[in-house]
Design an enzyme around this catalytic site. Structure first.
Site, PDB file in Angstrom:
ATOM      1  N   ALA A  76      34.559  45.331  38.221  1.00 34.02           N
ATOM      2  CA  ALA A  76      34.428  46.734  38.594  1.00 34.02           C
ATOM      3  C   ALA A  76      35.393  47.004  39.750  1.00 34.02           C
ATOM      4  O   ALA A  76      35.766  46.085  40.490  1.00 34.02           O
ATOM      5  CB  ALA A  76      32.998  47.033  39.002  1.00 34.02           C
ATOM      6  N   GLY A 119      32.417  42.385  36.357  1.00 35.90           N
ATOM      7  CA  GLY A 119      32.179  43.319  35.257  1.00 35.90           C
ATOM      8  C   GLY A 119      33.084  43.038  34.066  1.00 35.90           C
ATOM      9  O   GLY A 119      32.728  43.350  32.923  1.00 35.90           O
ATOM     10  N   GLU A 122      31.402  40.370  32.206  1.00 34.48           N
ATOM     11  CA  GLU A 122      30.209  40.967  31.586  1.00 34.48           C
ATOM     12  C   GLU A 122      30.597  41.821  30.377  1.00 34.48           C
ATOM     13  O   GLU A 122      29.905  41.832  29.360  1.00 34.48           O
ATOM     14  CB  GLU A 122      29.449  41.796  32.634  1.00 34.48           C
ATOM     15  N   GLU A 142      31.028  38.025  42.223  1.00 34.90           N
ATOM     16  CA  GLU A 142      30.448  39.085  43.058  1.00 34.90           C
ATOM     17  C   GLU A 142      29.865  38.540  44.356  1.00 34.90           C
ATOM     18  O   GLU A 142      29.868  39.206  45.388  1.00 34.90           O
ATOM     19  CB  GLU A 142      29.345  39.837  42.281  1.00 34.90           C
TER      20      GLU A 142
HETATM   21  N1  DAK Z   1      38.879  46.124  42.033  1.00 35.23           N
HETATM   22  C1  DAK Z   1      39.906  46.835  42.544  1.00 35.23           C
HETATM   23  N2  DAK Z   1      41.164  46.360  42.606  1.00 35.23           N
HETATM   24  C2  DAK Z   1      41.390  45.104  42.165  1.00 35.23           C
HETATM   25  C3  DAK Z   1      40.344  44.295  41.646  1.00 35.23           C
HETATM   26  C4  DAK Z   1      39.026  44.857  41.587  1.00 35.23           C
HETATM   27  N3  DAK Z   1      37.996  44.219  41.044  1.00 35.23           N
HETATM   28  N4  DAK Z   1      40.884  43.107  41.290  1.00 35.23           N
HETATM   29  C5  DAK Z   1      42.193  43.182  41.578  1.00 35.23           C
HETATM   30  N5  DAK Z   1      42.506  44.373  42.105  1.00 35.23           N
HETATM   31  C6  DAK Z   1      43.819  44.850  42.580  1.00 35.23           C
HETATM   32  C7  DAK Z   1      44.198  44.221  43.908  1.00 35.23           C
HETATM   33  O1  DAK Z   1      43.587  44.901  44.956  1.00 35.23           O
HETATM   34  C8  DAK Z   1      45.690  44.380  43.875  1.00 35.23           C
HETATM   35  O2  DAK Z   1      46.005  45.719  44.185  1.00 35.23           O
HETATM   36  P1  DAK Z   1      47.181  46.057  45.270  1.00 35.23           P
HETATM   37  O3  DAK Z   1      46.854  45.292  46.483  1.00 35.23           O
HETATM   38  O4  DAK Z   1      48.439  45.556  44.565  1.00 35.23           O
HETATM   39  O5  DAK Z   1      47.119  47.548  45.427  1.00 35.23           O
HETATM   40  C9  DAK Z   1      46.029  44.171  42.414  1.00 35.23           C
HETATM   41  O6  DAK Z   1      44.833  44.434  41.679  1.00 35.23           O
HETATM   42  C10 DAK Z   1      46.473  42.756  42.101  1.00 35.23           C
HETATM   43  O7  DAK Z   1      45.485  41.855  42.607  1.00 35.23           O
HETATM   44  P2  DAK Z   1      45.823  40.625  43.558  1.00 35.23           P
HETATM   45  O8  DAK Z   1      47.022  40.903  44.381  1.00 35.23           O
HETATM   46  O9  DAK Z   1      44.582  40.259  44.264  1.00 35.23           O
HETATM   47  O10 DAK Z   1      46.217  39.528  42.468  1.00 35.23           O
HETATM   48  P3  DAK Z   1      46.052  37.936  42.568  1.00 35.23           P
HETATM   49  O11 DAK Z   1      46.697  37.398  41.329  1.00 35.23           O
HETATM   50  O12 DAK Z   1      46.479  37.430  43.887  1.00 35.23           O
HETATM   51  O13 DAK Z   1      44.459  37.670  42.479  1.00 35.23           O
HETATM   52  C11 DAK Z   1      42.239  37.966  41.518  1.00 35.23           C
HETATM   53  C12 DAK Z   1      43.788  37.964  41.311  1.00 35.23           C
HETATM   54  C13 DAK Z   1      41.607  38.446  40.227  1.00 35.23           C
HETATM   55  C14 DAK Z   1      41.781  36.522  41.813  1.00 35.23           C
HETATM   56  C15 DAK Z   1      41.885  38.870  42.721  1.00 35.23           C
HETATM   57  O14 DAK Z   1      42.494  40.133  42.523  1.00 35.23           O
HETATM   58  C16 DAK Z   1      40.415  39.093  42.858  1.00 35.23           C
HETATM   59  O15 DAK Z   1      39.683  38.241  43.369  1.00 35.23           O
HETATM   60  N6  DAK Z   1      39.940  40.267  42.421  1.00 35.23           N
HETATM   61  C17 DAK Z   1      38.529  40.658  42.579  1.00 35.23           C
HETATM   62  C18 DAK Z   1      37.640  39.946  41.605  1.00 35.23           C
HETATM   63  C19 DAK Z   1      36.181  40.320  41.799  1.00 35.23           C
HETATM   64  O16 DAK Z   1      35.588  40.110  42.863  1.00 35.23           O
HETATM   65  N7  DAK Z   1      35.587  40.912  40.790  1.00 35.23           N
HETATM   66  C20 DAK Z   1      34.173  41.320  40.808  1.00 35.23           C
HETATM   67  C21 DAK Z   1      34.078  42.753  41.319  1.00 35.23           C
HETATM   68  S1  DAK Z   1      32.396  43.329  41.416  1.00 35.23           S
HETATM   69  C22 DAK Z   1      27.433  47.544  37.151  1.00 35.23           C
HETATM   70  C23 DAK Z   1      28.515  47.306  36.349  1.00 35.23           C
HETATM   71  C24 DAK Z   1      29.486  46.424  36.743  1.00 35.23           C
HETATM   72  C25 DAK Z   1      29.403  45.775  37.966  1.00 35.23           C
HETATM   73  C26 DAK Z   1      28.329  46.001  38.752  1.00 35.23           C
HETATM   74  C27 DAK Z   1      27.334  46.879  38.364  1.00 35.23           C
HETATM   75  N8  DAK Z   1      26.382  48.464  36.715  1.00 35.23           N
HETATM   76  C28 DAK Z   1      26.338  48.909  35.385  1.00 35.23           C
HETATM   77  C29 DAK Z   1      25.424  48.863  37.669  1.00 35.23           C
HETATM   78  C30 DAK Z   1      30.469  44.878  38.342  1.00 35.23           C
HETATM   79  C31 DAK Z   1      30.765  44.481  39.592  1.00 35.23           C
HETATM   80  C32 DAK Z   1      32.006  43.722  39.826  1.00 35.23           C
HETATM   81  O17 DAK Z   1      32.734  43.407  38.920  1.00 35.23           O
END
Ligand code: DAK
Length: 268
Positions: A76, A119, A122, A142
């Site tokens: 997400a 997400g 998921e 997360e």
């Molecule tokens: N959200 C927003 N931007 C993201 C992102 C994310 N999840 N993942 C990556 N990006 C963006 C980065 O901010 C970066 O943007 P700029 O800085 O260039 O503007 C760009 O994508 C490239 O990312 P990185 O520079 O970080 O790239 P790397 O190759 O170095 O790293 C990475 C890749 C995937 C390891 C890293 O980006 C990362 O850790 N990303 C976050 C992963 C994460 O924590 N995902 C879980 C998010 S929480 C629900 C439904 C769904 C959910 C909850 C509730 N309901 C129905 C209630 C879901 C929640 C989640 O998914």
């Protein structure tokens, strides 16, 4: 294989939908490459609407959902969510969007390459089957940003991997490689990155050649296995089985077998 997919239907901002009516397959591509296909509200709404439309389109029998080589979806959109309070999250009611995806009747195959996180993981698990490229990475990270899975991760991952492995992934946020995911039974197949789409299209075509009615009812019955007790599931399966005997496809399928020819299914 993809060259023959007729580029058409409609182009929306954050997803791209392509229909191949000849093969009865539709392809949905998540299209936020600069954000690793982070799932923001707009993308999720577009995805929900596209799935709803394709589900109602008789010419479509199988739907493929994919991202790009680097990311299926990195979760997400954290930037969109970061300032929100519980009440905001409740009001936005993202659950209704996710529920709609789960309600898709037609087979939904995820073609996953690169990151499938949070997400994104998921979303892939909500699909019926997953074809992964060797570069695919699955994870529920997360916990690292102070929350936990919210769209089925704790349940679907646990059913797929068992408690111990799911618990480790959810509590450490560590990623799982495509090979590990295959061994754990989370994905159907792992193939080199260059051919993961072709492999997915091949599987989609194989399923699209079956009776669309039988496919929809069989998918529904398999899904019941996770949702109800065995007796109820068996009863549900039998009801769907009997129901198919009122279809032309059942007559055609069995007649074709007897006449030693290929069936011509019409979805009637
Ligand atoms: N959200 C927003 N931007 C993201 C992102 C994310 N999840 N993942 C990556 N990006 C963006 C980065 O901010 C970066 O943007 P700029 O800085 O260039 O503007 C760009 O994508 C490239 O990312 P990185 O520079 O970080 O790239 P790397 O190759 O170095 O790293 C990475 C890749 C995937 C390891 C890293 O980006 C990362 O850790 N990303 C976050 C992963 C994460 O924590 N995902 C879980 C998010 S929480 C629900 C439904 C769904 C959910 C909850 C509730 N309901 C129905 C209630 C879901 C929640 C989640 O998914």
């Amino acid at each position: 294989m993809l060259e023959i997919i007729l580029k058409s239907l409609f182009m929306i901002n954050m997803i791209k939908v392509t229909n191949n009516y000849q093969e009865h397959i539709a392809l949905i591509e998540l299209n936020r490459p600069n954000e690793l296909n982070a799932l923001n509200l707009q993308l999720m709404q577009e995805l929900r609407d596209a799935l709803k439309a394709l589900d109602q389109d008789d010419a479509v029998r199988v739907i493929i959902l994919t991202g790009n080589k680097k990311a299926f979806a990195a979760g997400a959109d954290i930037k969109e969510m970061s300032g929100k309070k519980s009440v905001d999250m409740l009001k936005i009611d993202q659950f209704s969007t996710w529920d709609q995806i789960k309600k898709t009747k037609k087979p939904l195959i995820a073609a996953v390459s690169g990151f499938a996180l949070g997400g994104g993981c998921e979303l892939a698990m909500t699909c019926d089957m997953i074809i992964a490229s060797e570069s695919a990475m699955f994870g529920q990270p997360e916990i690292k940003i102070g929350v936990m899975p919210g769209a089925g991760g704790t349940q679907r991952l646990t059913r797929a991997l068992g408690k111990a492995r799911a618990m480790e992934m959810v509590l450490t946020g560590r990623f799982m490689t495509a090979k590990e995911a295959l061994e754990a039974g989370l994905v159907n197949k792992v193939v080199p990155e260059e051919i993961y789409m072709q492999e997915t299209v091949r599987l989609a075509k194989e399923i699209a050649a079956m009776s669309p009615l039988a496919t929809v009812l069989a998918k529904e019955a398999v899904n019941r296995a996770h949702e109800v007790h065995l007796e109820e599931g068996l009863h549900f399966e039998r009801k769907n089985f009997y129901l198919l005997f009122s279809s032309e496809d059942q007559k055609e399928g069995m007649q074709a077998f007897i006449e030693k020819r290929k069936p011509r299914f019409k979805g009637k």
